[in-house]
Design an enzyme around this catalytic site. Structure first.
Site, PDB file in Angstrom:
ATOM      1  N   GLY A  18       0.768  -1.228   0.000  1.00  0.00           N
ATOM      2  CA  GLY A  18       0.000   0.000   0.000  1.00  0.00           C
ATOM      3  C   GLY A  18       0.803   1.284   0.000  1.00  0.00           C
ATOM      4  N   GLY A  20       2.590   2.616   2.378  1.00  0.00           N
ATOM      5  CA  GLY A  20       3.938   2.444   2.925  1.00  0.00           C
ATOM      6  C   GLY A  20       4.924   1.937   1.895  1.00  0.00           C
ATOM      7  N   TYR A 152     -11.383   4.098  13.742  1.00  0.00           N
ATOM      8  CA  TYR A 152     -10.360   4.532  12.802  1.00  0.00           C
ATOM      9  C   TYR A 152     -10.204   6.048  12.850  1.00  0.00           C
ATOM     10  CZ  TYR A 152      -7.868   5.166   8.366  1.00  0.00           C
ATOM     11  OH  TYR A 152      -6.946   5.521   7.408  1.00  0.00           O
TER      12      TYR A 152
END
Length: 261
Positions: A18, A20, A152
């Site tokens: 993703g 990162g 989240y």
């Protein structure tokens, strides 16, 4: 453009996939030695190999102090760490009233404490050397609080507070701490989410995305998922700009209606 990262050491936590992975690839392509971590030896080594010859994959679980020590120690053996990008995080869509205490604790452990553990180790050395840059990967959900993703949103908001608080510790030094808020991005997990949602709704992925931007994010100006590599560029610019400290950089496609950030 030369970002000045050649031969410097960068840690990108959770850099196997993703956003990162895109950030780690960008640092590598600009000349840095990159250290990423994960819990699967096979997967993290494959991810490092995909990034390039100066990428190191370390088996280290930052949910534990031992994992943070292992990652910091591996990077330190390569040289002083100049950049730390805290990218580890989890997300799902849920009903606030059905989310139990254990799941809340999991969110804080993944989205906050993984960053706290590695930053506590790396930042102290940065301050001692008077050199270094830390970036926390938050989310536009930190500002655009989302009702069906409450844990989240809350933990990503907390991350902004963590980043700004740590920036206060850098006063008068050459160390900097900033935060970065990506919008909805075409990562593996997000694409899987929309593919599953499309199957549930009996629609194509394209139709599901069109409806998502029409109904959920009508203020989004790009009306499409963001390429992860664009975040790689954004983060390296933020990490290497000496004029930016204690700030939050927003890269959400214009979803949040604000002239600031």
């Amino acid at each position: 453009m030369d970002f000045g990262v050649t031969d410097k050491i960068a840690i990108v936590t959770g850099g196997g996939t993703g956003i990162g992975h895109a950030i780690a690839r960008t640092f590598h392509d600009e000349g840095a030695t990159v250290v990423i971590n994960g819990r699967s030896k096979e997967r993290i080594e494959a991810a490092a190999a995909a990034i390039g010859p100066r990428a190191h994959g370390v088996v280290a679980d930052l949910l534990t102090a031992e994992g943070a020590e292992a990652l910091a120690s591996h990077a330190a053996r390569l040289g002083p760490v100049s950049f730390l990008v805290n990218n580890i995080g989890i997300f799902d869509v849920n009903d606030f009233f059905e989310v139990g205490d254990e799941r809340w604790i999991e969110y804080f452990q993944h989205n906050i404490m993984t960053a706290v553990r590695i930053t506590r180790l790396v930042m102290k050395d940065m301050l001692a050397r008077d050199e270094g840059s830390i970036v926390f990967i938050s989310s536009e959900a930190a500002i655009r609080s989302i009702g069906n993703m409450v844990p989240y949103s809350v933990t990503k908001t907390a991350m902004l507070g963590l980043g700004r608080s740590l920036a206060e510790l850098t006063r008068g030094t050459a160390v900097r701490v900033n935060s970065y808020m990506p919008g909805t991005t075409a990562t593996e997990s997000v694409e899987t989410y929309f593919a599953d949602l499309a199957r549930q709704q009996g629609k194509s992925v394209e139709e599901t995305l069109r409806d998502f931007y029409k109904e959920v994010q009508p203020s989004n100006l790009t009306q499409k998922l963001i390429d992860p590599m664009l975040h790689g560029r954004g983060v390296i610019q933020l990490a290497t700009n000496p004029a930016m400290n204690g700030v939050t950089h927003r890269a959400d496609g214009g979803t949040i209606r604000s002239i600031f950030g």
